[in-house]
Design a protein around this motif. Structure first.
Motif, PDB file in Angstrom:
ATOM      1  N   GLN A   1       0.959  -1.141   0.139  1.00 40.53           N
ATOM      2  CA  GLN A   1      -0.027  -0.065   0.003  1.00 40.53           C
ATOM      3  C   GLN A   1       0.931   1.182  -0.096  1.00 40.53           C
ATOM      4  O   GLN A   1       1.941   1.415   0.668  1.00 40.53           O
ATOM      5  CB  GLN A   1      -0.942  -0.043   1.064  1.00 40.53           C
ATOM      6  N   VAL A   2       0.357   2.365  -0.610  1.00 37.99           N
ATOM      7  CA  VAL A   2       1.234   3.555  -1.018  1.00 37.99           C
ATOM      8  C   VAL A   2       0.701   4.506   0.056  1.00 37.99           C
ATOM      9  O   VAL A   2      -0.559   4.754   0.239  1.00 37.99           O
ATOM     10  CB  VAL A   2       1.314   3.823  -2.268  1.00 37.99           C
ATOM     11  N   GLU A  27       4.813   0.060  -2.029  1.00 42.66           N
ATOM     12  CA  GLU A  27       5.313  -0.728  -3.398  1.00 42.66           C
ATOM     13  C   GLU A  27       5.174   0.421  -4.427  1.00 42.66           C
ATOM     14  O   GLU A  27       4.151   0.466  -4.917  1.00 42.66           O
ATOM     15  CB  GLU A  27       4.519  -1.773  -3.623  1.00 42.66           C
ATOM     16  N   ILE A  28       6.342   1.105  -4.860  1.00 34.11           N
ATOM     17  CA  ILE A  28       6.339   2.030  -5.795  1.00 34.11           C
ATOM     18  C   ILE A  28       7.234   1.601  -6.847  1.00 34.11           C
ATOM     19  O   ILE A  28       8.512   1.410  -6.720  1.00 34.11           O
ATOM     20  CB  ILE A  28       6.701   3.471  -5.301  1.00 34.11           C
ATOM     21  N   SER A  29       6.930   1.602  -8.183  1.00 30.35           N
ATOM     22  CA  SER A  29       7.736   1.362  -9.216  1.00 30.35           C
ATOM     23  C   SER A  29       8.550   2.710  -9.798  1.00 30.35           C
ATOM     24  O   SER A  29       9.789   2.882  -9.792  1.00 30.35           O
ATOM     25  CB  SER A  29       7.247   0.594 -10.510  1.00 30.35           C
ATOM     26  N   SER A  30       7.586   3.859  -9.980  1.00 27.07           N
ATOM     27  CA  SER A  30       8.126   4.869 -10.510  1.00 27.07           C
ATOM     28  C   SER A  30       7.132   6.221 -10.044  1.00 27.07           C
ATOM     29  O   SER A  30       5.940   5.790  -9.976  1.00 27.07           O
ATOM     30  CB  SER A  30       8.680   5.009 -12.129  1.00 27.07           C
ATOM     31  N   ILE A  31       7.730   7.259  -9.972  1.00 29.39           N
ATOM     32  CA  ILE A  31       6.956   8.544  -9.849  1.00 29.39           C
ATOM     33  C   ILE A  31       7.127   9.547 -10.783  1.00 29.39           C
ATOM     34  O   ILE A  31       8.169   9.832 -10.941  1.00 29.39           O
ATOM     35  CB  ILE A  31       7.419   9.346  -8.261  1.00 29.39           C
ATOM     36  N   ASN A  32       5.843   9.934 -11.312  1.00 32.04           N
ATOM     37  CA  ASN A  32       5.967  10.767 -12.480  1.00 32.04           C
ATOM     38  C   ASN A  32       5.864  12.371 -11.824  1.00 32.04           C
ATOM     39  O   ASN A  32       6.897  12.539 -10.810  1.00 32.04           O
ATOM     40  CB  ASN A  32       4.776  10.643 -13.248  1.00 32.04           C
ATOM     41  N   THR A  33       5.034  13.066 -12.289  1.00 31.34           N
ATOM     42  CA  THR A  33       4.951  14.439 -11.800  1.00 31.34           C
ATOM     43  C   THR A  33       4.533  14.308 -10.169  1.00 31.34           C
ATOM     44  O   THR A  33       3.773  13.625  -9.782  1.00 31.34           O
ATOM     45  CB  THR A  33       4.000  15.233 -12.530  1.00 31.34           C
ATOM     46  N   THR A  34       4.956  15.280  -9.508  1.00 34.01           N
ATOM     47  CA  THR A  34       4.674  15.192  -8.010  1.00 34.01           C
ATOM     48  C   THR A  34       4.665  16.728  -7.483  1.00 34.01           C
ATOM     49  O   THR A  34       5.468  17.562  -8.197  1.00 34.01           O
ATOM     50  CB  THR A  34       5.737  14.493  -7.304  1.00 34.01           C
ATOM     51  N   GLY A  35       3.992  16.996  -6.583  1.00 33.89           N
ATOM     52  CA  GLY A  35       3.982  18.425  -6.346  1.00 33.89           C
ATOM     53  C   GLY A  35       2.991  18.671  -5.056  1.00 33.89           C
ATOM     54  O   GLY A  35       2.665  17.747  -4.261  1.00 33.89           O
ATOM     55  N   TRP A  36       2.954  20.000  -4.858  1.00 34.11           N
ATOM     56  CA  TRP A  36       2.203  20.486  -3.637  1.00 34.11           C
ATOM     57  C   TRP A  36       0.908  21.392  -4.066  1.00 34.11           C
ATOM     58  O   TRP A  36       0.815  22.164  -5.199  1.00 34.11           O
ATOM     59  CB  TRP A  36       2.827  21.332  -2.674  1.00 34.11           C
ATOM     60  N   VAL A 101       2.576   1.311  -9.354  1.00 29.79           N
ATOM     61  CA  VAL A 101       3.122   0.203  -8.276  1.00 29.79           C
ATOM     62  C   VAL A 101       4.022  -0.822  -8.778  1.00 29.79           C
ATOM     63  O   VAL A 101       4.829  -1.371  -8.362  1.00 29.79           O
ATOM     64  CB  VAL A 101       1.915  -0.445  -7.615  1.00 29.79           C
ATOM     65  N   ASN A 102       3.963  -0.693 -10.216  1.00 29.41           N
ATOM     66  CA  ASN A 102       4.878  -1.725 -10.967  1.00 29.41           C
ATOM     67  C   ASN A 102       4.813  -1.435 -12.572  1.00 29.41           C
ATOM     68  O   ASN A 102       3.942  -0.443 -12.823  1.00 29.41           O
ATOM     69  CB  ASN A 102       4.378  -2.985 -10.871  1.00 29.41           C
ATOM     70  N   TRP A 103       5.672  -1.756 -13.367  1.00 32.25           N
ATOM     71  CA  TRP A 103       5.914  -1.248 -14.674  1.00 32.25           C
ATOM     72  C   TRP A 103       4.740  -1.515 -15.590  1.00 32.25           C
ATOM     73  O   TRP A 103       4.507  -0.750 -16.401  1.00 32.25           O
ATOM     74  CB  TRP A 103       7.225  -1.840 -15.161  1.00 32.25           C
ATOM     75  N   ARG A 104       3.893  -2.489 -15.079  1.00 39.89           N
ATOM     76  CA  ARG A 104       2.622  -2.857 -15.933  1.00 39.89           C
ATOM     77  C   ARG A 104       1.458  -1.914 -15.658  1.00 39.89           C
ATOM     78  O   ARG A 104       0.373  -1.925 -16.365  1.00 39.89           O
ATOM     79  CB  ARG A 104       2.197  -4.400 -15.858  1.00 39.89           C
ATOM     80  N   ALA A 105       1.553  -1.288 -14.514  1.00 35.21           N
ATOM     81  CA  ALA A 105       0.269  -0.691 -13.898  1.00 35.21           C
ATOM     82  C   ALA A 105       0.292   0.892 -14.645  1.00 35.21           C
ATOM     83  O   ALA A 105       1.347   1.204 -14.997  1.00 35.21           O
ATOM     84  CB  ALA A 105       0.457  -0.476 -12.370  1.00 35.21           C
ATOM     85  N   PHE A 107      -0.239   4.877 -14.238  1.00 39.27           N
ATOM     86  CA  PHE A 107       0.125   5.641 -13.358  1.00 39.27           C
ATOM     87  C   PHE A 107      -1.200   6.296 -12.712  1.00 39.27           C
ATOM     88  O   PHE A 107      -2.155   6.640 -13.378  1.00 39.27           O
ATOM     89  CB  PHE A 107       0.665   7.019 -13.910  1.00 39.27           C
ATOM     90  N   GLU A 108      -1.146   6.243 -11.340  1.00 41.43           N
ATOM     91  CA  GLU A 108      -2.399   6.884 -10.427  1.00 41.43           C
ATOM     92  C   GLU A 108      -2.016   7.950  -9.568  1.00 41.43           C
ATOM     93  O   GLU A 108      -0.743   8.145  -9.271  1.00 41.43           O
ATOM     94  CB  GLU A 108      -2.877   5.690  -9.685  1.00 41.43           C
ATOM     95  N   ASP A 109      -3.128   8.668  -9.292  1.00 36.31           N
ATOM     96  CA  ASP A 109      -2.863   9.852  -8.417  1.00 36.31           C
ATOM     97  C   ASP A 109      -3.089   9.496  -7.072  1.00 36.31           C
ATOM     98  O   ASP A 109      -3.880   8.843  -6.509  1.00 36.31           O
ATOM     99  CB  ASP A 109      -4.040  11.096  -8.500  1.00 36.31           C
ATOM    100  N   TYR A 110      -2.166  10.019  -6.059  1.00 44.30           N
ATOM    101  CA  TYR A 110      -2.108   9.442  -4.505  1.00 44.30           C
ATOM    102  C   TYR A 110      -1.919  11.087  -3.577  1.00 44.30           C
ATOM    103  O   TYR A 110      -1.265  12.085  -4.484  1.00 44.30           O
ATOM    104  CB  TYR A 110      -0.873   8.724  -4.451  1.00 44.30           C
ATOM    105  N   TRP A 111      -2.552  11.185  -2.733  1.00 43.35           N
ATOM    106  CA  TRP A 111      -2.394  12.178  -1.838  1.00 43.35           C
ATOM    107  C   TRP A 111      -2.073  12.153  -0.530  1.00 43.35           C
ATOM    108  O   TRP A 111      -2.271  10.986   0.032  1.00 43.35           O
ATOM    109  CB  TRP A 111      -3.755  13.077  -2.128  1.00 43.35           C
ATOM    110  N   GLY A 112      -1.278  12.981   0.050  1.00 43.05           N
ATOM    111  CA  GLY A 112      -1.006  12.794   1.390  1.00 43.05           C
ATOM    112  C   GLY A 112      -2.142  13.402   2.342  1.00 43.05           C
ATOM    113  O   GLY A 112      -3.152  13.888   1.674  1.00 43.05           O
ATOM    114  N   GLN A 113      -2.065  13.327   3.630  1.00 43.23           N
ATOM    115  CA  GLN A 113      -3.253  13.698   4.405  1.00 43.23           C
ATOM    116  C   GLN A 113      -3.303  15.221   4.757  1.00 43.23           C
ATOM    117  O   GLN A 113      -4.428  15.748   5.254  1.00 43.23           O
ATOM    118  CB  GLN A 113      -2.966  13.001   6.027  1.00 43.23           C
ATOM    119  N   GLY A 114      -2.295  15.887   4.247  1.00 42.34           N
ATOM    120  CA  GLY A 114      -2.318  17.411   4.514  1.00 42.34           C
ATOM    121  C   GLY A 114      -1.582  17.874   5.722  1.00 42.34           C
ATOM    122  O   GLY A 114      -1.519  17.096   6.697  1.00 42.34           O
TER     123      GLY A 114
END
Length: 121
Positions: A1-2, A27-36, A101-105, A107-114
């Motif tokens: 879980q991410v 479990e993270i394969s790669s991170i594309n754009t990230t930000g605030w 989470v892996n090379w076949r998946a 890209f999905e958006d994830y958020w922190g709790q703030g």
């Protein structure tokens, strides 16, 4: 879980500085754009700054010249250095990452709790 875990928020005086950090774990394969992003109660969440996997940055006009976004890929961490803070920077700041989470998946958006940032005048 991410998970995206933010730290570094708090109280600052106008003209002061704060540094936000956001570490991704799981479990993270790669991170594309990230930000605030940030949100004031009753208003929509707004983009503050983003950084691509290649290091290209983008800022909302109101923070240009005052905030700097950076990332450490090996640590899966993104930072936001905030300087010359203004009372209007007061908001809850959220970390965002487009990752897979892996090379076949896809890209999905994830958020922190703030994390709350409060700037006093």
């Amino acid at each position: 879980q991410v998970h995206l875990v933010e730290s570094g928020g708090g109280l600052a005086q106008a003209g002061g500085s704060l540094r936000l950090s956001c570490a991704a774990s799981g479990e993270i394969s790669s991170i594309n754009t990230t930000g605030w992003y940030r949100q004031i109660p009753g208003k929509t969440r707004e983009l503050v700054a983003t950084i691509s996997s290649g290091g290209s940055t983008n800022y909302v006009d109101s923070v240009k010249g005052r905030f700097t976004i950076s990332r450490e890929n090996a640590k899966k961490t993104v930072y936001l250095q905030m300087s010359s803070l203004k009372p209007e920077d007061t908001a809850v700041y959220y970390c965002h990452a487009a990752l897979r989470v892996n090379w076949r998946a896809a890209f999905e958006d994830y958020w922190g709790q703030g994390t709350q940032v409060t700037v006093s005048s």
